[in-house]
Design an enzyme around this catalytic site. Structure first.
Site, PDB file in Angstrom:
ATOM      1  N   ASP A  49       0.698  -1.257  -0.026  1.00 22.59           N
ATOM      2  CA  ASP A  49       0.085   0.090   0.070  1.00 22.59           C
ATOM      3  C   ASP A  49       0.848   1.253   0.057  1.00 22.59           C
ATOM      4  O   ASP A  49       1.669   1.477   0.779  1.00 22.59           O
ATOM      5  CB  ASP A  49      -0.971  -0.002   1.251  1.00 22.59           C
ATOM      6  CG  ASP A  49      -1.846   1.213   1.197  1.00 22.59           C
ATOM      7  OD1 ASP A  49      -2.990   0.861   0.783  1.00 22.59           O
ATOM      8  OD2 ASP A  49      -1.492   2.443   1.729  1.00 22.59           O
ATOM      9  N   TYR A  54       3.007   9.796  -0.049  1.00 23.25           N
ATOM     10  CA  TYR A  54       4.112   9.243   0.832  1.00 23.25           C
ATOM     11  C   TYR A  54       5.462   9.365   0.119  1.00 23.25           C
ATOM     12  O   TYR A  54       6.232   9.377   0.774  1.00 23.25           O
ATOM     13  CB  TYR A  54       3.839   7.784   0.580  1.00 23.25           C
ATOM     14  CG  TYR A  54       2.452   7.249   1.500  1.00 23.25           C
ATOM     15  CD1 TYR A  54       1.597   8.044   1.981  1.00 23.25           C
ATOM     16  CD2 TYR A  54       2.047   5.767   1.498  1.00 23.25           C
ATOM     17  CE1 TYR A  54       0.419   7.773   2.640  1.00 23.25           C
ATOM     18  CE2 TYR A  54       0.990   5.459   2.067  1.00 23.25           C
ATOM     19  CZ  TYR A  54       0.091   6.228   2.513  1.00 23.25           C
ATOM     20  OH  TYR A  54      -1.151   6.113   3.025  1.00 23.25           O
ATOM     21  N   LYS A  79      -2.936   5.963  -4.291  1.00 23.48           N
ATOM     22  CA  LYS A  79      -3.902   7.139  -3.809  1.00 23.48           C
ATOM     23  C   LYS A  79      -3.462   8.352  -4.446  1.00 23.48           C
ATOM     24  O   LYS A  79      -2.507   9.036  -4.671  1.00 23.48           O
ATOM     25  CB  LYS A  79      -3.987   7.140  -2.432  1.00 23.48           C
ATOM     26  CG  LYS A  79      -4.037   6.020  -1.541  1.00 23.48           C
ATOM     27  CD  LYS A  79      -4.328   6.253  -0.289  1.00 23.48           C
ATOM     28  CE  LYS A  79      -3.921   4.584   0.537  1.00 23.48           C
ATOM     29  NZ  LYS A  79      -2.611   4.343   0.937  1.00 23.48           N
ATOM     30  N   HIS A 112      -7.468   9.673  -1.805  1.00 22.99           N
ATOM     31  CA  HIS A 112      -6.783   9.616  -0.594  1.00 22.99           C
ATOM     32  C   HIS A 112      -7.790  10.095   0.732  1.00 22.99           C
ATOM     33  O   HIS A 112      -7.722   9.715   1.797  1.00 22.99           O
ATOM     34  CB  HIS A 112      -5.670  10.263  -0.696  1.00 22.99           C
ATOM     35  CG  HIS A 112      -4.649   9.696   0.520  1.00 22.99           C
ATOM     36  ND1 HIS A 112      -3.334   9.905   0.204  1.00 22.99           N
ATOM     37  CD2 HIS A 112      -4.573   9.147   1.821  1.00 22.99           C
ATOM     38  CE1 HIS A 112      -2.458   9.301   1.312  1.00 22.99           C
ATOM     39  NE2 HIS A 112      -3.368   9.210   2.149  1.00 22.99           N
TER      40      HIS A 112
END
Ligand code: A2P
Length: 282
Positions: A49, A54, A79, A112
């Protein structure tokens, strides 16, 4: 060879499924992320994931390539950040994610966080379009409370496969999980260990000692035993290995109930300024 056999959860509207345990990579970056994903793949994880936000998609992609695993063997989620939810921005976001990951398509593309300013219909339309264009196999959302989830489903011409939200024993999500079940949506738990806070809980520790498992394994078993998916993050080799080893034992009804009883009103740990109004306790 990994000994772990991952259970999978069926995804609505297809004959596909998602491994019930995946590696979370939030707050994991650079070499630390690369190494964690390599260890995870060695330990038998087949579900990774990540997110555009990120900053670690390139490392996730590099570890996947290094593994030599065939593409069909692993499941990758990414996302789209909440400021990128207008139609053109969604498309650009997923294309950039795919470039960084080095993949032709992801398995799951999530919104997200919901946006207060961009209409859900526009965003879901763009996700459906990304799916039809072959950029993702499934679409879904993250951090969507019940009312917004229902709007997302109504606005989507493709099945909404997953809603990924914070979930651990300190946070009651029964209302949202039950809504997901009614809608045929897999509920996926991020921060399943409460970002580590639950690991020293006396009830968890007592059960762990009794059954000869780690506190993290007890908590993650509690998740998968509810048929929800969990994506614990760890950058430590042993903990990465231990966290996926939750399919060879089960918790009794009494142990499950004792863990459910830990829910508390202030249990939510992730609540940024842009968060929606959350569902109350069921
Ligand atoms: P580390 O990366 O050093 O292992 P969550 O997934 O709920 O966000 O929790 C992640 C946090 O919990 C991280 O700080 C991670 O630290 C820690 N953690 C993950 N797995 C374990 C484990 N098996 N035992 C102890 N701490 C863990």
């Amino acid at each position: 060879m990994p000994s772990t056999s991952l259970e999978r959860l069926p995804l609505a509207g297809s004959d596909a499924s998602i491994p019930a345990l995946g590696l979370g990579t939030w707050q994991s970056c650079g070499d630390q992320c690369l190494q964690a994903v390599r260890w995870a793949l060695e330990a038998g994880y087949r579900h990774l994931d990540t997110a555009a936000r990120y900053g670690n998609e390139a490392e996730v992609g590099e570890a996947l390539r290094h593994s030599g695993l065939p593409r069909v063997d692993y499941f990758v989620t990414t996302k789209v950040w909440h400021t990128e939810l207008a139609a053109g921005a969604v498309r650009r976001s997923v294309e950039s994610s795919l470039r960084r990951l080095g993949l032709d398509e992801v398995d799951l593309l999530l919104v997200h966080w919901p946006s207060a300013s961009i209409p859900i219909a526009e965003t879901m339309g763009a996700l459906c379009e990304a799916k039809r264009a072959g950029l993702t196999r499934h679409i879904g959302v993250s951090n969507f409370p019940v009312a917004l989830l229902e709007q997302a489903v109504a606005a989507s011409s493709e099945p909404v496969a997953v809603n990924q939200c914070e979930y651990h024993p300190y946070l009651d999500q029964s209302k949202l999980i039950s809504a997901c079940r009614s809608l045929g949506i897999v509920f996926a738990a991020y921060s399943p260990l409460g970002s580590g806070a639950l690991l020293s809980d006396p009830v968890i520790r007592q059960i762990a000692t009794k059954i000869g498992r780690t506190p993290a394994q007890v908590i993650l078993r509690w998740h998968v035993q509810q048929n929800v998916c969990a994506i614990p993050k760890s950058s430590d080799r042993l903990r990465v290995q231990q966290n996926v080893d939750v399919f060879g034992f089960s918790l009794t009804d009494d142990e499950m109930a004792a863990i459910f009883s830990l829910a508390r009103p202030d249990g939510r740990g992730v609540n940024p300024a842009w968060a929606p109004t959350w569902d109350g306790r069921a």
